[in-house]
Structure formats: structure tokens, C-alpha cells
Motif scaffolding. Structure first.
Motif, PDB file in Angstrom:
ATOM      1  N   ALA A   1       1.866  -8.624  -3.295  1.00 13.00           N
ATOM      2  CA  ALA A   1       2.065  -9.621  -2.242  1.00 13.00           C
ATOM      3  C   ALA A   1       3.312  -9.262  -1.455  1.00 13.00           C
TER       4      ALA A   1
ATOM      5  N   ILE B   1      -1.651  -8.771   1.340  1.00 15.23           N
ATOM      6  CA  ILE B   1      -2.031  -9.123  -0.025  1.00 15.23           C
ATOM      7  C   ILE B   1      -3.092  -8.148  -0.523  1.00 15.23           C
TER       8      ILE B   1
ATOM      9  N   GLU C   1      -1.522  -8.056  -8.652  1.00 15.16           N
ATOM     10  CA  GLU C   1      -1.532  -8.517  -7.261  1.00 15.16           C
ATOM     11  C   GLU C   1      -0.283  -8.021  -6.558  1.00 15.16           C
TER      12      GLU C   1
END
Length: 302
Positions: free
Chosen positions: A174, A144, A172
Motif C-alpha cells: 500500500a 495498492i 499487501e
């Protein structure tokens, strides 16, 4: 915590704009007058006079004294504006440090930047204390990554209080997938001795339109009709070329798109969904207009 938790906060673009957001009460750019003459003219005349005094009369000594006084006066009249600009830059930097500390789990930095009695409300409407924030800090799980770019930063100074507003743009990563979001925040910082600490923070998540899907002509035709949410509370859906439109009462007609089958939304209104219901034979019987998890029920009447 709110949307800034565990975000990496990179350097701001156009850092030179910091100075423009602090209100300047110093009168910079204007003459400070003594009597009927502006200060620069008075100082120049004094300096010019003593420059021609003979050494026997102590003219050079007086010139040095007056020159030193000029420097002191100029610095004294200029410092307030520079101080305001420096404070604005400091607050903006500390806002970045707070995000960096959240991303890295730096409990020492979080503790240093937050007031002991901070009032903190995250984008989910949850409140947190300093103990909650510091206690929940920690490194991100493997796979992450969070990146935060702060935009539209503004700060207004009120003596020992600074009020900021800005938008956090989150990216983000991920496990190879990318997620993006935006958060709008307003924060209050208080000068405590020589330090500035955050005493209040409130954030809202800024919603975006979801991706849309293409439905067949037959599927689009299923939604066309009139739906009632009560007396004189009608919603009409009609075809518009390859799409749909919706009209609530006498309000302007708006476009409608499908997020998935039986879930329609209006571009520019991402907080609202219209979720359609069907009977056992698959015929549409109505829909619920859902916003923030709460529904208004509309029954098909035509």
C-alpha cells in the motif's frame, strides 16, 4: 467479502501434491480377481493361448479382440483413481481462480464459480450473497497491490461434494508499505452438471503477535503487583530479569511484553491484550483484559 477479496493468487508450490489429497476408492495397486485367479493372470493366459492359434482357426482375430478387451478393462479399472485426482486438481485450480477473479474484479469468473445460493462468511464474521460478492468486485485503487499464496491446501471428495481447507498468506503493498496477514478457510464445492461451484465458504483471520517495545526498568516496575478480577481470581505480575511475567491463579506463569506503554501481551496469545489504567497521579490502578473487544476488569490490590 473475506480475506481473499482482491487478492492475486499465484501458482501453488509443489503442484504435484494435489493427487495425494484425494481419497482413492479404486483399489489401485491391487489385483481384480475373477474366480480364484487374479485378473492379470487370466488375461495373460487368454492372450498367450490365442497368440498360438493358427490363422485358419481365426486365432489372430480372437487375439485382436482379446487385446482390445484387455485395454478396455485396464482403462475401466484405472479411470476412477485418475478421475479423483483430476477432480482434486480442478477444485484447487478453481479456488485459485476465485482469488484471481477477486483481485482483478472479474465479475464473469466470480459469477461462474459461485453457486447462486452460496453461503459466504468473511473473516470479519459478515455474511455475503453472490450478488454482494459480484457487485463489490472491481479493480484495486491506484498504489495498492495484493498478493496471495495459498498453503496447506487439502480437499476431500464425497461424490459430488468437495470440502477444502487451506491457509491464505496475504502480502499487501500500500503506497510503498507492506502489510501481511493469514486467513484460514474451509469451503464446500458442489458438482452441478459438468461444473463445480462454491456453495459455502467460511474464513477466520489468524492473529500474529504484535511487535514489542522495550520499556525502562522504572516503567516495568510500575506493573509489578497483584490484581483482582473477583474472589479467587487473582493475576500477579512479577519481574523476570529485563522482562515481566504474569500468573493467573494456579495457571502456569507466562512471559509478558509491551506492545506500547500500558498495553501488555503474552507471546503466543495475540488475541488478548492487558490494558492498564492510571489515576490522576499516574499510578496504575488496574487493567482490563481485552479479547475480541470484550473486557474483564482487574483492580490492583497489592
Amino acid at each position: 467479502m473475506r480475506g481473499r477479496k482482491n487478492f492475486f493468487h499465484p501458482p501453488l508450490e509443489g503442484g504435484s501434491k494435489n493427487s495425494s489429497v484425494a481419497r482413492d476408492f479404486s483399489g489401485r495397486g491391487k489385483h481384480t480377481a475373477v474366480g480364484d485367479l487374479p485378473l492379470p493372470e487370466i488375461l495373460f493366459s487368454l492372450l498367450l493361448k490365442d497368440n498360438f492359434d493358427p490363422p485358419s482357426r481365426g486365432g489372430w482375430a480372437r487375439t485382436f479382440f482379446i487385446s482390445s478387451a484387455i485395454v478396455c478393462i485396464v482403462l475401466a479399472t484405472s479411470l476412477p483413481s485418475f478421475a479423483a485426482e483430476d477432480t482434486a486438481a480442478l477444485i484447487q485450480r478453481q479456488s485459485q481462480e476465485f482469488s484471481d477473479a477477486s483481485a482483478s474484479g472479474d465479475t464473469a469468473a466470480l459469477s461462474r464459480l459461485l453457486d447462486d445460493q452460496v453461503t459466504f462468511i468473511n473473516e470479519g464474521g459478515e455474511t455475503a450473497t453472490k450478488k454482494d460478492i459480484v457487485g463489490s468486485a472491481g479493480p484495486l485503487p491506484k498504489g495498492i497491490e495484493n498478493h496471495l499464496v495459498q498453503t496447506d491446501f487439502h480437499v476431500q471428495l464425497y461424490g459430488t461434494v468437495a470440502v477444502t481447507s487451506f491457509t491464505d498468506v496475504q502480502t499487501e503493498l500500500a503506497h510503498g508499505q507492506m502489510f501481511r496477514a493469514k486467513y484460514r478457510s474451509i469451503e464446500v464445492w458442489l458438482k452441478e452438471g459438468a461444473d463445480w461451484r462454491m456453495i459455502s465458504s467460511q474464513t477466520i483471520a489468524l492473529a500474529d503477535d504484535p511487535p514489542s517495545v522495550v520499556l525502562s526498568d522504572k516503567e516495568l516496575g510500575d506493573y509489578v503487583g497483584t490484581y483482582s478480577g473477583g474472589p479467587d481470581f487473582m493475576f500477579k505480575i512479577a519481574r523476570n530479569g529485563s522482562g515481566l511475567t504474569g500468573t493467573l491463579g494456579s495457571n502456569p506463569t507466562v512471559a509478558m511484553k509491551a506492545e506500547v506503554r500500558d498495553v501488555l501481551f503474552t507471546p503466543g496469545q495475540p488475541r488478548l491484550r492487558r490494558i492498564f489504567q492510571r489515576d490522576a497521579q499516574g499510578k496504575i490502578t488496574g487493567f482490563v483484559s481485552r479479547r475480541e473487544g470484550h473486557d474483564l476488569v482487574f483492580k490492583r490490590v497489592g
